[in-house]
Design a protein around this motif. Structure first.
Motif, PDB file in Angstrom:
ATOM      1  N   VAL A 107      -4.458   5.574  -4.319  1.00 42.65           N
ATOM      2  CA  VAL A 107      -5.389   6.100  -5.321  1.00 42.65           C
ATOM      3  C   VAL A 107      -4.710   7.189  -6.147  1.00 42.65           C
ATOM      4  O   VAL A 107      -4.813   7.200  -7.377  1.00 42.65           O
ATOM      5  CB  VAL A 107      -6.673   6.652  -4.656  1.00 42.65           C
ATOM      6  N   GLU A 108      -4.000   8.088  -5.471  1.00 39.62           N
ATOM      7  CA  GLU A 108      -3.324   9.182  -6.179  1.00 39.62           C
ATOM      8  C   GLU A 108      -2.194   8.650  -7.059  1.00 39.62           C
ATOM      9  O   GLU A 108      -1.958   9.162  -8.147  1.00 39.62           O
ATOM     10  CB  GLU A 108      -2.771  10.190  -5.176  1.00 39.62           C
ATOM     11  N   MET A 165      -4.866   1.292 -11.040  1.00 34.37           N
ATOM     12  CA  MET A 165      -4.365   0.180 -10.227  1.00 34.37           C
ATOM     13  C   MET A 165      -5.253  -0.016  -9.004  1.00 34.37           C
ATOM     14  O   MET A 165      -5.545  -1.148  -8.619  1.00 34.37           O
ATOM     15  CB  MET A 165      -2.913   0.422  -9.812  1.00 34.37           C
ATOM     16  N   TRP A 166      -5.673   1.085  -8.388  1.00 36.22           N
ATOM     17  CA  TRP A 166      -6.581   1.004  -7.236  1.00 36.22           C
ATOM     18  C   TRP A 166      -7.904   0.361  -7.661  1.00 36.22           C
ATOM     19  O   TRP A 166      -8.400  -0.534  -6.990  1.00 36.22           O
ATOM     20  CB  TRP A 166      -6.811   2.385  -6.639  1.00 36.22           C
ATOM     21  N   ASN A 167      -8.456   0.818  -8.777  1.00 32.70           N
ATOM     22  CA  ASN A 167      -9.730   0.276  -9.250  1.00 32.70           C
ATOM     23  C   ASN A 167      -9.628  -1.203  -9.605  1.00 32.70           C
ATOM     24  O   ASN A 167     -10.602  -1.941  -9.469  1.00 32.70           O
ATOM     25  CB  ASN A 167     -10.252   1.079 -10.440  1.00 32.70           C
ATOM     26  N   SER A 223      -3.750   6.568   9.490  1.00 24.26           N
ATOM     27  CA  SER A 223      -2.690   5.963   8.678  1.00 24.26           C
ATOM     28  C   SER A 223      -3.279   5.195   7.507  1.00 24.26           C
ATOM     29  O   SER A 223      -2.747   5.245   6.386  1.00 24.26           O
ATOM     30  CB  SER A 223      -1.819   5.044   9.536  1.00 24.26           C
ATOM     31  N   LYS A 224      -4.383   4.496   7.748  1.00 24.17           N
ATOM     32  CA  LYS A 224      -5.032   3.757   6.653  1.00 24.17           C
ATOM     33  C   LYS A 224      -5.558   4.714   5.589  1.00 24.17           C
ATOM     34  O   LYS A 224      -5.457   4.439   4.397  1.00 24.17           O
ATOM     35  CB  LYS A 224      -6.163   2.870   7.191  1.00 24.17           C
ATOM     36  N   LYS A 225      -6.078   5.859   6.038  1.00 25.53           N
ATOM     37  CA  LYS A 225      -6.570   6.846   5.064  1.00 25.53           C
ATOM     38  C   LYS A 225      -5.404   7.421   4.251  1.00 25.53           C
ATOM     39  O   LYS A 225      -5.526   7.591   3.036  1.00 25.53           O
ATOM     40  CB  LYS A 225      -7.343   7.961   5.756  1.00 25.53           C
ATOM     41  N   LEU A 226      -4.294   7.724   4.915  1.00 27.54           N
ATOM     42  CA  LEU A 226      -3.110   8.217   4.194  1.00 27.54           C
ATOM     43  C   LEU A 226      -2.648   7.200   3.157  1.00 27.54           C
ATOM     44  O   LEU A 226      -2.312   7.559   2.021  1.00 27.54           O
ATOM     45  CB  LEU A 226      -1.963   8.513   5.173  1.00 27.54           C
TER      46      LEU A 226
END
Length: 172
Positions: A152-153, A158-160, A143-146
């Motif tokens: 990121v996608e 924003m992620w960076n 779930s954390k990976k999803l």
């Protein structure tokens, strides 16, 4: 099935922080909590997907509708695990970023029309997200990976711009 996917695509937007509703006058709404910069991300580990469903802000997301909520998780016969992740977006000198992220468990058995969620947990996690806290340690790795992949996608900048704490809590 494609129509469901396309309707989800339309909802995959985050509410970016808006102007201060009080405009500094200190009148009505002063001291109240604004949810304008929060969006709920639904994580479905069994379905291997993540998406924004703004109706979750009012407990009316597609997975929450047409079920009876029970007070005991053990009374949900065949639960399917979902996470509603409360994601708060803020701005810093580099632009918008994912400031607060807190995942709340939701167990749903659609065929039997039963579900369980801890309302105090959801409220606490919404508050922590608004305060810029990262609360995902209780979530399973898949779930954390999803969630990470979705964020990121959605917007790699924003992620960076997000904190190292978030990136460490949601590793590749």
């Amino acid at each position: 099935m494609n129509s469901d996917k396309s309707s989800n695509k339309k909802k995959n937007t985050f509410t970016i922080i808006k102007d201060d509703s009080t405009d500094g006058h200190g009148g009505y709404g002063m001291g109240s909590i604004s949810l304008e910069n929060m969006s709920p991300v639904i994580i479905d580990p069994d379905g291997n997907e993540a998406y924004v469903d703004m109706d979750a802000m009012h407990a009316r997301s597609a997975i929450e509708r047409r079920v009876k909520y029970l007070n005991d998780r053990n009374e949900v016969p065949n639960p399917r695990l979902y996470w509603i992740v409360w994601v708060t977006v803020e701005k810093n000198d580099h632009g918008p970023y994912f400031a607060g992220v807190a995942g709340s468990e939701l167990l749903v058995d659609k065929p039997n029309k039963r579900a369980y969620k801890s309302m105090p947990q959801h409220v606490t996690h919404m508050e922590k997200s608004l305060k810029g806290k990262i609360v995902v340690e209780h979530m399973d790795d898949h779930s954390k990976k999803l969630l990470r992949d979705f964020l990121v996608e959605f917007d790699e900048d924003m992620w960076n711009n997000s904190t190292d704490e978030l990136k460490e809590a949601l590793p590749k």
